[in-house]
Design a protein around this motif. Structure first.
Motif, PDB file in Angstrom:
ATOM      1  N   ASN A  20     -11.860 -31.174   7.664  1.00 52.61           N
ATOM      2  CA  ASN A  20     -12.276 -32.508   6.768  1.00 52.61           C
ATOM      3  C   ASN A  20     -13.499 -33.193   7.335  1.00 52.61           C
ATOM      4  O   ASN A  20     -13.420 -33.675   6.418  1.00 52.61           O
ATOM      5  CB  ASN A  20     -10.991 -32.645   5.927  1.00 52.61           C
ATOM      6  N   LEU A  21     -12.981 -34.115   8.036  1.00 52.23           N
ATOM      7  CA  LEU A  21     -13.554 -35.097   8.862  1.00 52.23           C
ATOM      8  C   LEU A  21     -14.731 -34.825   9.400  1.00 52.23           C
ATOM      9  O   LEU A  21     -15.854 -35.710   9.261  1.00 52.23           O
ATOM     10  CB  LEU A  21     -12.310 -35.594  10.684  1.00 52.23           C
ATOM     11  N   TYR A  22     -15.119 -33.857   9.783  1.00 50.38           N
ATOM     12  CA  TYR A  22     -16.686 -33.585  10.092  1.00 50.38           C
ATOM     13  C   TYR A  22     -17.065 -33.058   8.092  1.00 50.38           C
ATOM     14  O   TYR A  22     -18.917 -34.006   8.361  1.00 50.38           O
ATOM     15  CB  TYR A  22     -16.499 -31.988  11.038  1.00 50.38           C
ATOM     16  N   LYS A  23     -17.041 -32.915   8.258  1.00 54.19           N
ATOM     17  CA  LYS A  23     -16.981 -32.552   6.831  1.00 54.19           C
ATOM     18  C   LYS A  23     -18.027 -34.070   5.872  1.00 54.19           C
ATOM     19  O   LYS A  23     -18.984 -33.945   4.867  1.00 54.19           O
ATOM     20  CB  LYS A  23     -16.404 -32.051   5.320  1.00 54.19           C
ATOM     21  N   TYR A  24     -17.264 -34.679   6.053  1.00 53.09           N
ATOM     22  CA  TYR A  24     -17.789 -36.315   5.450  1.00 53.09           C
ATOM     23  C   TYR A  24     -18.056 -36.962   6.694  1.00 53.09           C
ATOM     24  O   TYR A  24     -19.180 -37.512   5.774  1.00 53.09           O
ATOM     25  CB  TYR A  24     -16.191 -36.935   4.493  1.00 53.09           C
ATOM     26  N   ALA A  25     -17.851 -36.836   7.317  1.00 54.24           N
ATOM     27  CA  ALA A  25     -18.450 -37.861   8.691  1.00 54.24           C
ATOM     28  C   ALA A  25     -19.513 -37.092   9.395  1.00 54.24           C
ATOM     29  O   ALA A  25     -20.293 -38.152   9.655  1.00 54.24           O
ATOM     30  CB  ALA A  25     -17.580 -38.132   9.661  1.00 54.24           C
ATOM     31  N   GLU A  44     -16.592 -32.804  17.889  1.00 50.87           N
ATOM     32  CA  GLU A  44     -16.764 -34.380  17.887  1.00 50.87           C
ATOM     33  C   GLU A  44     -15.958 -34.610  16.891  1.00 50.87           C
ATOM     34  O   GLU A  44     -15.291 -35.869  17.587  1.00 50.87           O
ATOM     35  CB  GLU A  44     -17.698 -34.093  17.334  1.00 50.87           C
ATOM     36  N   SER A  45     -15.652 -34.208  15.564  1.00 44.62           N
ATOM     37  CA  SER A  45     -14.376 -35.475  14.841  1.00 44.62           C
ATOM     38  C   SER A  45     -12.840 -34.928  15.635  1.00 44.62           C
ATOM     39  O   SER A  45     -12.581 -35.691  14.989  1.00 44.62           O
ATOM     40  CB  SER A  45     -14.640 -33.904  13.652  1.00 44.62           C
ATOM     41  N   ARG A  46     -12.599 -33.467  16.128  1.00 47.39           N
ATOM     42  CA  ARG A  46     -12.015 -33.396  17.033  1.00 47.39           C
ATOM     43  C   ARG A  46     -11.366 -34.453  17.674  1.00 47.39           C
ATOM     44  O   ARG A  46     -10.199 -35.609  17.516  1.00 47.39           O
ATOM     45  CB  ARG A  46     -11.292 -32.303  17.057  1.00 47.39           C
ATOM     46  N   ASP A  47     -11.818 -34.958  19.052  1.00 54.03           N
ATOM     47  CA  ASP A  47     -12.122 -35.642  19.301  1.00 54.03           C
ATOM     48  C   ASP A  47     -12.337 -37.549  18.891  1.00 54.03           C
ATOM     49  O   ASP A  47     -11.596 -37.828  19.727  1.00 54.03           O
ATOM     50  CB  ASP A  47     -13.668 -35.485  20.642  1.00 54.03           C
ATOM     51  N   LEU A  63      -6.469 -38.005  -0.902  1.00 53.54           N
ATOM     52  CA  LEU A  63      -5.364 -38.053  -2.193  1.00 53.54           C
ATOM     53  C   LEU A  63      -3.990 -37.398  -2.752  1.00 53.54           C
ATOM     54  O   LEU A  63      -3.992 -35.920  -1.632  1.00 53.54           O
ATOM     55  CB  LEU A  63      -6.860 -37.189  -3.252  1.00 53.54           C
ATOM     56  N   ARG A  64      -3.321 -37.776  -3.479  1.00 50.32           N
ATOM     57  CA  ARG A  64      -2.412 -37.060  -3.612  1.00 50.32           C
ATOM     58  C   ARG A  64      -2.213 -36.177  -3.564  1.00 50.32           C
ATOM     59  O   ARG A  64      -1.436 -35.334  -3.082  1.00 50.32           O
ATOM     60  CB  ARG A  64      -1.567 -38.252  -4.483  1.00 50.32           C
ATOM     61  N   GLU A  65      -3.315 -34.879  -4.645  1.00 52.68           N
ATOM     62  CA  GLU A  65      -3.100 -34.128  -5.436  1.00 52.68           C
ATOM     63  C   GLU A  65      -2.973 -32.856  -3.676  1.00 52.68           C
ATOM     64  O   GLU A  65      -2.002 -31.957  -3.831  1.00 52.68           O
ATOM     65  CB  GLU A  65      -4.058 -33.296  -6.332  1.00 52.68           C
ATOM     66  N   ASP A  66      -3.745 -33.448  -2.869  1.00 55.82           N
ATOM     67  CA  ASP A  66      -4.270 -32.163  -1.646  1.00 55.82           C
ATOM     68  C   ASP A  66      -3.420 -32.711  -0.213  1.00 55.82           C
ATOM     69  O   ASP A  66      -3.534 -31.978   0.834  1.00 55.82           O
ATOM     70  CB  ASP A  66      -5.138 -31.356  -1.970  1.00 55.82           C
ATOM     71  N   GLU A  67      -3.612 -34.242   0.007  1.00 59.84           N
ATOM     72  CA  GLU A  67      -3.499 -34.494   1.465  1.00 59.84           C
ATOM     73  C   GLU A  67      -4.027 -34.420   2.084  1.00 59.84           C
ATOM     74  O   GLU A  67      -4.522 -34.429   3.365  1.00 59.84           O
ATOM     75  CB  GLU A  67      -1.525 -34.701   1.599  1.00 59.84           C
ATOM     76  N   LYS A  68      -5.776 -33.986   2.009  1.00 61.03           N
ATOM     77  CA  LYS A  68      -6.757 -33.682   2.389  1.00 61.03           C
ATOM     78  C   LYS A  68      -7.447 -34.679   3.139  1.00 61.03           C
ATOM     79  O   LYS A  68      -7.650 -35.763   1.925  1.00 61.03           O
ATOM     80  CB  LYS A  68      -8.150 -32.794   2.234  1.00 61.03           C
ATOM     81  N   ALA A  69      -7.527 -35.831   4.130  1.00 64.87           N
ATOM     82  CA  ALA A  69      -8.148 -36.647   4.483  1.00 64.87           C
ATOM     83  C   ALA A  69     -10.201 -36.226   4.206  1.00 64.87           C
ATOM     84  O   ALA A  69      -9.854 -35.432   4.130  1.00 64.87           O
ATOM     85  CB  ALA A  69      -8.227 -36.470   5.819  1.00 64.87           C
ATOM     86  N   ILE A  70      -9.892 -37.711   3.540  1.00 65.07           N
ATOM     87  CA  ILE A  70     -11.247 -37.619   3.038  1.00 65.07           C
ATOM     88  C   ILE A  70     -11.952 -39.645   2.978  1.00 65.07           C
ATOM     89  O   ILE A  70     -13.510 -39.541   2.766  1.00 65.07           O
ATOM     90  CB  ILE A  70     -11.317 -37.989   1.051  1.00 65.07           C
ATOM     91  N   GLY A  71     -12.105 -39.559   3.704  1.00 66.41           N
ATOM     92  CA  GLY A  71     -12.338 -40.932   4.684  1.00 66.41           C
ATOM     93  C   GLY A  71     -11.295 -42.015   5.575  1.00 66.41           C
ATOM     94  O   GLY A  71     -10.168 -41.247   5.944  1.00 66.41           O
ATOM     95  N   ALA A  72     -10.847 -42.491   5.923  1.00 66.44           N
ATOM     96  CA  ALA A  72     -10.641 -43.907   7.194  1.00 66.44           C
ATOM     97  C   ALA A  72     -10.611 -45.088   7.062  1.00 66.44           C
ATOM     98  O   ALA A  72     -11.153 -46.198   6.313  1.00 66.44           O
ATOM     99  CB  ALA A  72     -11.379 -43.253   8.485  1.00 66.44           C
ATOM    100  N   ILE A  73      -8.991 -45.399   6.999  1.00 68.68           N
ATOM    101  CA  ILE A  73      -8.825 -46.851   7.693  1.00 68.68           C
ATOM    102  C   ILE A  73      -7.484 -47.421   8.071  1.00 68.68           C
ATOM    103  O   ILE A  73      -7.086 -46.792   8.505  1.00 68.68           O
ATOM    104  CB  ILE A  73      -7.951 -46.978   6.158  1.00 68.68           C
ATOM    105  N   GLU A  74      -8.165 -48.999   9.333  1.00 64.13           N
ATOM    106  CA  GLU A  74      -7.114 -48.985   9.720  1.00 64.13           C
ATOM    107  C   GLU A  74      -7.191 -50.748  10.017  1.00 64.13           C
ATOM    108  O   GLU A  74      -8.544 -51.233   9.633  1.00 64.13           O
ATOM    109  CB  GLU A  74      -8.107 -48.006  11.167  1.00 64.13           C
ATOM    110  N   LEU A  75      -6.020 -51.479   9.984  1.00 67.31           N
ATOM    111  CA  LEU A  75      -5.272 -52.338  10.257  1.00 67.31           C
ATOM    112  C   LEU A  75      -6.235 -52.800  12.598  1.00 67.31           C
ATOM    113  O   LEU A  75      -5.777 -51.860  12.903  1.00 67.31           O
ATOM    114  CB  LEU A  75      -3.663 -53.413  10.463  1.00 67.31           C
ATOM    115  N   LYS A  76      -7.103 -53.084  12.820  1.00 66.46           N
ATOM    116  CA  LYS A  76      -7.800 -52.869  13.959  1.00 66.46           C
ATOM    117  C   LYS A  76      -6.928 -54.165  15.001  1.00 66.46           C
ATOM    118  O   LYS A  76      -7.159 -55.363  14.586  1.00 66.46           O
ATOM    119  CB  LYS A  76      -9.325 -53.403  14.359  1.00 66.46           C
ATOM    120  N   LEU A  77      -5.749 -54.188  15.996  1.00 63.33           N
ATOM    121  CA  LEU A  77      -4.827 -55.080  16.569  1.00 63.33           C
ATOM    122  C   LEU A  77      -5.822 -55.463  17.099  1.00 63.33           C
ATOM    123  O   LEU A  77      -6.769 -55.332  17.983  1.00 63.33           O
ATOM    124  CB  LEU A  77      -3.683 -54.481  16.505  1.00 63.33           C
TER     125      LEU A  77
END
Length: 195
Positions: A20-25, A44-47, A63-77
């Motif tokens: 899924n990551l590769y599909k969008y990235a 590469e996406s797996r790495d 999305l709640r309906e399928d829990e498949k990754a469609i993007g990323a969000i992070e607090l970079k510490l």
């Protein structure tokens, strides 16, 4: 940890998300505007899941309906951002697959991450940035109430081997609390006026 909003689940990345990551990235409209090259393969996406999306506060947007990754969000510490060297401050970063643009998904995810940062992670400030021309990211930051701080010209974009102009914004815990108070108060007004 799993964070939930009305439409979304924000959860830890898993190796099984690589496809899924590769599909969008791999989309050239997604990564370069944020400063990273399109992914070239599922491997590469797996790495990247194993070595980049492994931060303490890195989440897949689903999305709640399928829990498949469609993007990323992070607090970079502290230690993973150049915006601060304090343990009680961090940087918020995000991106979203193109089919989901324009639906308010990133602002919804960002609002939950801000709550998490200030309430559960003990942050006092959350920094954010975008490169000149990334109008969608700028709009998200405005919607979420970040306040503009400064602009830097000729910033290095190491993954793309180029220089760009970058803009930096900030949300303090006090500003966040004030916004929450205002929005909750406003909802109360609206409810009363409808009755």
């Amino acid at each position: 940890m799993i964070l939930k909003t009305e439409r979304l689940i924000l959860r830890r990345w898993e190796e099984s998300d690589a496809e899924n990551l590769y599909k969008y990235a791999k989309d050239p409209d997604v990564g370069p505007i944020a400063g990273w090259p399109p992914h070239q393969s599922i491997d590469e996406s797996r790495d990247i899941i194993k070595n980049i999306f492994n931060g303490a506060e890195a989440y897949a947007i689903c999305l709640r309906e399928d829990e498949k990754a469609i993007g990323a969000i992070e607090l970079k510490l502290n230690g993973y951002t150049d915006m601060t060297d304090r343990d009680d401050e961090c940087e918020l970063g995000y991106w979203l697959g193109k089919p989901f643009w324009g639906q308010g998904i990133v602002p919804e995810a960002a609002e939950e991450m801000l709550r998490h940062a200030f309430v559960e992670c003990g942050m006092t400030k959350v920094w954010i940035g975008y490169y000149e021309g990334n109008v969608k990211s700028k709009r998200v930051q405005e919607k979420c109430g970040f306040k503009y701080q400064w602009t830097t010209k000729d910033m290095d974009v190491p993954l793309l081997h180029e220089k760009r102009t970058g803009h930096v914004g900030l949300m303090t815990k006090e500003d966040w609390q004030e916004r929450r108070k205002f929005s909750m108060g406003c909802e109360g007004c609206c409810e009363r006026s409808e009755q």
